[in-house]
Design a protein around this motif. Structure first.
Motif, short mmCIF file in Angstrom:
data_model
loop_
_atom_site.label_atom_id
_atom_site.label_comp_id
_atom_site.label_asym_id
_atom_site.label_seq_id
_atom_site.Cartn_x
_atom_site.Cartn_y
_atom_site.Cartn_z
N ARG A 1 13.84 -7.03 7.92
CA ARG A 1 14.20 -7.66 6.64
C ARG A 1 13.20 -7.29 5.55
O ARG A 1 13.58 -6.92 4.44
N LEU A 2 11.90 -7.35 5.88
CA LEU A 2 10.88 -7.05 4.88
C LEU A 2 10.96 -5.60 4.41
O LEU A 2 10.72 -5.29 3.25
N THR A 3 11.32 -4.69 5.32
CA THR A 3 11.46 -3.28 4.94
C THR A 3 12.57 -3.14 3.89
O THR A 3 12.40 -2.45 2.88
N ILE A 4 13.68 -3.81 4.14
CA ILE A 4 14.80 -3.72 3.21
C ILE A 4 14.44 -4.38 1.87
O ILE A 4 14.66 -3.81 0.80
N GLU A 5 13.81 -5.54 1.94
CA GLU A 5 13.46 -6.27 0.71
C GLU A 5 12.37 -5.58 -0.10
O GLU A 5 12.52 -5.36 -1.29
N LEU A 6 11.27 -5.26 0.55
CA LEU A 6 10.10 -4.79 -0.18
C LEU A 6 10.17 -3.31 -0.54
O LEU A 6 9.71 -2.90 -1.59
N LEU A 7 10.72 -2.49 0.34
CA LEU A 7 10.73 -1.06 0.07
C LEU A 7 12.06 -0.61 -0.54
O LEU A 7 12.20 0.55 -0.92
N ALA A 8 13.01 -1.52 -0.65
CA ALA A 8 14.32 -1.22 -1.23
C ALA A 8 14.93 0.05 -0.64
O ALA A 8 15.43 0.92 -1.35
N VAL A 9 14.87 0.16 0.68
CA VAL A 9 15.36 1.37 1.35
C VAL A 9 16.88 1.45 1.28
O VAL A 9 17.58 0.44 1.17
N ALA B 1 0.83 -1.21 0.00
CA ALA B 1 0.00 0.00 0.00
C ALA B 1 0.87 1.26 0.00
O ALA B 1 0.54 2.26 -0.64
N LEU B 2 1.99 1.19 0.71
CA LEU B 2 2.91 2.34 0.75
C LEU B 2 3.51 2.62 -0.63
O LEU B 2 3.59 3.77 -1.06
N LEU C 1 2.95 6.17 -2.28
CA LEU C 1 4.08 7.11 -2.32
C LEU C 1 4.99 6.92 -3.53
O LEU C 1 5.75 7.81 -3.87
N GLY C 2 4.94 5.75 -4.15
CA GLY C 2 5.85 5.47 -5.25
C GLY C 2 7.16 4.93 -4.73
O GLY C 2 7.55 5.19 -3.59
N LYS C 3 7.85 4.18 -5.57
CA LYS C 3 9.09 3.52 -5.14
C LYS C 3 10.25 4.48 -4.93
O LYS C 3 11.11 4.26 -4.08
N ASP C 4 10.26 5.56 -5.71
CA ASP C 4 11.43 6.45 -5.71
C ASP C 4 11.71 7.05 -4.34
O ASP C 4 12.84 7.04 -3.87
N ILE C 5 10.65 7.59 -3.73
CA ILE C 5 10.86 8.26 -2.44
C ILE C 5 11.30 7.24 -1.38
O ILE C 5 12.12 7.55 -0.51
N LEU C 6 10.76 6.02 -1.47
CA LEU C 6 11.08 5.00 -0.46
C LEU C 6 12.54 4.57 -0.53
O LEU C 6 13.17 4.29 0.48
N SER C 7 13.07 4.52 -1.75
CA SER C 7 14.44 4.01 -1.91
C SER C 7 15.47 5.13 -2.03
O SER C 7 16.66 4.87 -2.21
N SER C 8 15.02 6.37 -1.90
CA SER C 8 15.95 7.49 -2.03
C SER C 8 17.00 7.48 -0.91
O SER C 8 16.69 7.17 0.24
#
Lengths: 85, 199, 361
Positions: free
Chosen positions: C108-116, C69-70, C74-81
């Motif tokens: 782990r899921l934050t790193i995997e799914l949101l590509a932070v 949902a995030l 918000l889109g992937k760009d802001i999450l992985s910036s």
């Protein structure tokens, strides 16, 4: 039935997770609650309710009304003796 | 920021600023032994879980070399560990899975931040505090959080890494940082922590 | 002074999975709390706010839904910036992994799914975790450590927690009724809430985070202070830092768990703060008590109040009655909502608060 008092002390230590203490650290008529005594509080009163139920089959209806019963090992023992009599 | 003092406790002893004050090696219940060696009269100690006992003892010891501000004014608590309240969580599960009923006196300790609560009660501290979970001791996060604390007017940070994964593995590294000049580096902090744990 | 703006992230709760669904449900005063048969230790039927359709591994699944949902909102760009940080707030995390590491999977899921780009910061400070996470996020931006922070609050309903509150006689045998005269305790809930704090404005509806603080009661590890000392101090410091008077506040999104002592404590603190006239609610009647997620979820729904100028009824309070009188919202109220105080209180004596204010754009 002074054995009851010793038995209670061991059960209190076990039920309330007071492994640091030994039965001899607990005085028969010393207060269990508050900083003057063992530092017990309302949460521990709930443990006494469980203790009386599981070990003596006594149901204490209201945690607040039980304050006097839980005052000391002596008052607990008298209550058990009276109830079981 | 400057490191003012540090203390440490594990099964081998109680230390202040790198020096062992009390030898606890071989003690069956090292927390109880440390408590009696320190000559404290605080009946609530015996009710605490291991996590709270660790931080309590480390703080009592540090209090012998520094004085904390009255009411904890301007002192933020920054605490962290890896395993949250795992030891007590497991005991609480045991209470309802094997011992007949869920234990309220265990349940109230199934939160890591009970540690900071116990210290605030003991010392009457009303300051700001936060408990973090870190995969391992992260000195950089402590320093970053201290910077944030100082940026909003706090002048000291009492920090602790207090962890108890399983019986026999308990440790607490407590350190006091103040706002005065100086540049405390994460590497320095890590070195001190390591000097305690890899003895 | 670097400004900090706060806006929606995502919200997954028994009431829905989108902003629109939550607006509709809250407007209609729908509660997510249901009777769950045999959920108690002795087979009692407790009232819980559980999300339907979650599998055995409900925490991880809830977290995955929330991340999806995030990304959607918000889109992937802001999450992985590289200039974005993520703060996770949870009280018990994935309790089914407690023997190994309950907090490992969400990290782990934050790193995997949101590509932070950075390892997430994790806060676990009982029921004040969510508000502390938002305060920490704002501090990171204010001190120029980063430009954006995504705050995620998440907790699931586990037997462990139900049995625990049951052992404290704190579970209500009807849907919880925060601030009601006849309140009987809490209803537990689960959810994933997320808000986005940024040094930039991202939409027309613009809310600025002003300041926040926390304070310990220094009184008892599980019983609320009778005087509301910690909450009083946390709000006092918040007002001081925000340079605002109580008169500026239009609405208080309080903690309000539905236990006798907590709600009384809050009423005492708000009176000491001269805030007894300000409209106040607890969202626990809609979402149950979602522990570490509560502060984030309630910030999200407070933003809805600000955007729609609509205060939501305190679900469950038919007849408000606390130690001191406060202005509990017994029905929805259309009014200008410019300045909001968010508070939380919890075990360990923790209290936290912050103020946010809507800007005219």
């Amino acid at each position: 039935m002074s054995n009851l008092r010793e038995e209670l002390k061991a059960q209190i230590i076990e039920q309330l997770n007071l492994e640091d203490l030994t039965p001899s650290d607990i005085v028969n008529d010393g207060p269990l609650f508050g900083d003057e005594g063992l530092g017990l509080d309302s949460i521990d009163a709930l443990e006494f309710i469980v203790l009386l139920d599981t070990h003596y089959g006594i149901k204490v209806p209201d945690p607040n009304a039980a304050r006097e019963i839980f005052h000391s090992v002596e008052s607990l023992a008298s209550y058990i003796e009276k109830t079981k009599a | 920021m400057k490191l003012v003092a540090h203390s440490f406790i594990n099964a081998s002893g109680l230390y202040v600023n790198g020096t062992r004050q009390i030898d606890l090696t071989g003690e069956e219940n090292f927390l109880k032994k440390a408590y009696s060696e320190l000559n404290i009269d605080y009946s609530k100690f015996h009710k605490m879980d291991n996590l709270s006992k660790l931080a309590f003892l480390a703080t009592e010891l540090m209090n012998e070399v520094v004085s904390f501000p009255a009411e904890g004014e301007g002192m933020q608590l920054i605490f962290a560990n890896q395993s949250s309240s795992k030891q007590t969580d497991m005991r609480f599960i045991d209470s309802y899975a094997n011992q007949g009923s869920p234990s309220p006196s265990l349940f109230v300790y199934t939160l890591p931040n009970i540690v900071t609560g116990e210290l605030c009660i003991r010392h009457k501290w009303y300051g700001e505090n936060t408990f973090f979970i870190q995969p391992a001791f992260q000195s950089a996060q402590f320093i970053e959080q201290a910077e944030l604390a100082f940026s909003k007017g706090n002048t000291q940070c009492l920090c602790a890494w207090v962890d108890a994964k399983w019986q026999g593995n308990e440790e607490c590294f407590l350190f006091l940082i103040d706002h005065s000049e100086g540049l405390l580096k994460p590497t320095e902090l890590l070195e001190i922590y390591k000097s305690y744990t890899h003895e | 002074m670097i400004p900090v703006y706060v806006t929606y992230g995502a919200l997954i709760s028994p009431l829905g999975e989108t902003k629109e669904m939550h607006v509709l449900a809250l407007k209609a005063n729908q509660s997510g709390i249901r009777k769950v048969e045999k959920s108690g230790f002795n087979g009692e039927d407790w009232y819980l706010a559980k999300i339907e359709g979650l599998s055995e591994n409900r925490f991880d699944q809830l977290f995955q839904k929330g991340c999806a949902a995030l990304i959607q909102s918000l889109g992937k760009d802001i999450l992985s910036s590289p200039s974005t940080r993520v703060i996770l707030s949870s009280t018990k995390a994935n309790l089914s992994d407690v023997e190994t590491d309950a907090f490992e999977s969400m990290r782990r899921l934050t790193i995997e799914l949101l590509a932070v780009a950075h390892e997430p910061i994790v806060i676990s400070n009982a029921c004040v975790s969510g508000v502390l996470a938002i305060n920490t996020a704002a501090d990171l931006i204010r001190t120029e450590k980063c430009d954006d922070v995504i705050v995620i609050g998440v907790d699931a309903v586990f037997d462990f927690v139900v049995y625990g509150f049951q052992s404290l006689f704190a579970m209500s045998d009807e849907p919880c009724r925060p601030f009601d005269k006849h309140r009987k305790g809490i209803s537990l809930g689960e959810g994933f809430g997320s808000v986005w704090l940024s040094r930039k404005q991202h939409n027309d509806f613009c809310v600025r985070y002003l300041a926040g603080s926390s304070s310990n009661d220094a009184n008892h590890i599980s019983g609320p202070s009778r005087t509301g000392e910690g909450l009083y101090r946390a709000v006092k410091r918040t007002l001081l830092r925000a340079e605002r008077q109580p008169t500026a506040i239009d609405f208080i999104s309080a903690h309000g768990t539905g236990t006798l002592y907590n709600d009384d404590m809050e009423s005492v603190a708000f009176n000491r703060l001269q805030m007894q006239h300000i409209p106040v609610n607890s969202f626990k009647g809609y979402f149950g008590h979602t522990l570490g997620a509560a502060g984030v979820i309630e910030t999200y729904t407070s933003l809805l109040s600000m955007e729609y100028n609509l205060l939501f009824k305190n679900e469950g309070a038919l007849e408000p009655g606390t130690a001191e009188t406060i202005n509990v919202l017994t029905q929805n109220q259309q009014q200008e909502v410019t300045c909001v105080l968010k508070t939380a209180s919890g075990f360990g004596g923790g209290n936290a608060a912050f103020l946010m204010e809507k800007l005219d754009v």
